[in-house]
Design an enzyme around this catalytic site. Structure first.
Site, mmCIF file in Angstrom:
data_model
loop_
_atom_site.group_PDB
_atom_site.id
_atom_site.type_symbol
_atom_site.label_atom_id
_atom_site.label_comp_id
_atom_site.label_asym_id
_atom_site.label_seq_id
_atom_site.Cartn_x
_atom_site.Cartn_y
_atom_site.Cartn_z
ATOM 1 N N HIS A 22 0.841 -1.210 0.000
ATOM 2 C CA HIS A 22 0.000 0.000 0.000
ATOM 3 C C HIS A 22 0.870 1.251 0.000
ATOM 4 C CE1 HIS A 22 -4.096 -1.756 0.945
ATOM 5 N NE2 HIS A 22 -3.280 -2.794 0.875
ATOM 6 N N ASP A 58 -6.491 5.823 1.981
ATOM 7 C CA ASP A 58 -6.452 4.457 1.464
ATOM 8 C C ASP A 58 -7.832 3.846 1.721
ATOM 9 O OD1 ASP A 58 -6.008 1.654 1.333
ATOM 10 O OD2 ASP A 58 -3.882 1.948 1.777
#
Ligand code: UDP
Length: 461
Positions: free
Chosen positions: A20, A118
């Site tokens: 990520h 995110d």
């Protein structure tokens, strides 16, 4: 609200995992290139483990680095991070510490114009809204995977998925249950945390002013077009350092923050002495753990194939290597604990990538035209493999036996097919075709480049 010095200021929040942090930080570098001030945020526990590998990030006028809490500031065990306990604690500790950070930035004269969160951390949307800030979601997985989770959220796709069923979703090829993300079929019921990270975000995603997706429009146009009927989706991938693509950000040679440290001289010297397209590169990413039996089968498969191979086996996995590993490796192989995967995949000596099909690894192989052999383990990996094999036709599926083990003979055959056969040449030529498309998306006026420019214009008003 205009930020200090007239630049728009984005706070960008990443889930604390290598897969990520890599794409989200890359997107930050693109924003900075477009004159946006960026504050990059992940958790204290991640910072404790990570090293900054890109000197430009350390400079004072570069991206600012900040932290919030996931409730495990001293570090969380990898198994804990797969458990529901982790998301429960994170969902408690995350929102107040993000609030504190926003308060601090505002009171230090650094007002935030936009929060990019995110999508694994859906509560960040509400926190940003409370501050009256424009919010965008960052999706780290491809749109075809997000579409599967969206249909699950809507109750259109129902669990448990029936064994013989065919799954038909708009813009996707027909899927078998085994092509679905593992949480829906292969690992059904085993990882309840998946709901919090992957399905719950669809409760509120329509409140985001933009959905930024680390994919390339040309790789999945049908799904992206379908999604755009509902949401303002902007494809901005591949989020790979600029010097491997358009070369417009001169200092951008690597991802910049890493949980593991490579011994670069060792494998680069080794690679430099190998003929073109002669090496099989093997990696299962930053999280996947394999059984001892599986590692032994892979070791033998590589050894029996007769090819050179470079295998990244994380330190925590190395004790599972068979006792006679040196005999298997002989003078053909090199095992390292970690490598700079971008440098390896873009090296002319590499002819094939045995991969777990993590989305970053997949996009990287597509960016460098490297044919793949897919050994998916969990999460979105089986669905990514479906596209690798049947949509882009740039790789082979290394099927497992009834116990879920990839046997040595099967791996050997796949490697020989990619490295030596006519089929292998076809895969390579397809991979080169996709590489050109993927790379051109980041060139000036390419599909991703245009979307990044539009996004910057949107937040700079
Ligand atoms: N990676 C790396 N060196 C390695 C293995 C992985 O730099 O030895 C990087 C790889 O380039 C990718 C990331 O780690 O950017 C892994 O992300 P991916 O989505 O492929 O898999 P995950 O680790 O999330 O399962």
């Amino acid at each position: 609200m205009a930020a200090k010095q007239g630049k728009a200021h984005c706070l960008v929040l990443a889930y604390p995992a290598q897969g990520h942090v890599n794409p989200i930080l890359q997107f930050c570098k693109r924003l900075e290139f477009h004159n946006v001030k960026v504050t990059f945020v992940t958790t204290r526990s991640f910072w404790k483990q990570a090293t900054i590998t890109d000197d430009s990030i350390k400079s004072a006028d570069s991206i600012a680095l900040e932290a919030i809490s996931d409730g495990y500031d001293e570090g969380a065990d990898p198994d804990v991070k797969k458990s529901k306990t982790y998301s429960e604690r994170f969902w408690q500790a995350g929102p107040p510490t993000l609030c504190e950070l926003l308060d601090k930035l505002f009171s230090n004269g650094l007002p935030v114009d936009c929060v990019i969160y995110d999508s694994f951390l859906p509560w960040a949307l509400d926190v940003a809204k409370r501050f009256g800030i424009f919010v965008a979601a960052f999706l780290t997985q491809p749109c075809f995977v997000n579409s599967v989770y969206f249909h699950l959220h809507q109750g259109i796709l129902k669990l448990p998925v029936i064994k013989e069923s065919k799954i038909l979703l708009p813009g996707l090829p027909e899927l078998e249950p085994s092509d679905l993300p593992s949480f829906l079929y292969l690992h059904y019921g085993m990882f309840p945390i998946f709901w919090d990270l992957l399905v719950e975000p669809f409760d509120s995603i329509e409140k985001a002013g933009c959905l930024i997706s680390n994919t390339v429009y040309e790789l999945e146009p049908e799904v992206v077009d379908w999604m755009r009927k509902m949401w303002p989706v902007k494809t901005i991938g591949p989020a790979v350092p600029s010097m491997f693509l358009d070369k417009r950000i001169q200092h951008d040679h690597n991802y910049g923050i890493s949980m593991f440290q490579p011994n670069k001289d060792l494998y680069m010297n080794w690679l430099h002495h190998k003929p073109q397209a002669s090496v099989v590169y093997v990696s299962f990413g930053s999280i996947t753990t394999l059984s001892e039996d599986q590692i032994e089968e892979i070791a033998w498969g590589l050894g029996l194939s007769g090819n050179y191979f470079l295998w990244a086996v994380r330190e925590s996995e190395q004790a599972k290597l068979p006792k006679n590993i040196q005999e298997i490796v002989s003078d053909k192989g090199l095992i390292v604990a970690w490598c700079d995967q971008l440098t390896v995949l873009s090296h002319e000596a590499v002819g094939c990538f045995v991969t777990h099909c993590g989305w970053n690894s997949t996009l990287e192989a597509l960016s460098f035209g490297v044919p793949m052999i897919g050994v998916p383990n969990w999460s979105d990996q089986p669905t990514n493999l479906k596209y690798i094999v049947d949509v882009w036709k740039v790789g082979l599926r290394a099927s497992m036996d009834e116990k879920g083990i990839l046997k040595r003979e099967k791996l050997k055959r796949c490697i020989n097919e990619v490295m030596e056969s006519e089929r292998g040449k076809e895969l390579k030529s397809n991979a080169v075709k996709w590489m050109n498309l993927v790379k051109s998306s980041m060139d000036e006026e390419g599909s991703s480049d245009k979307n990044i420019t539009e996004f910057v214009a949107m937040i700079s008003k």
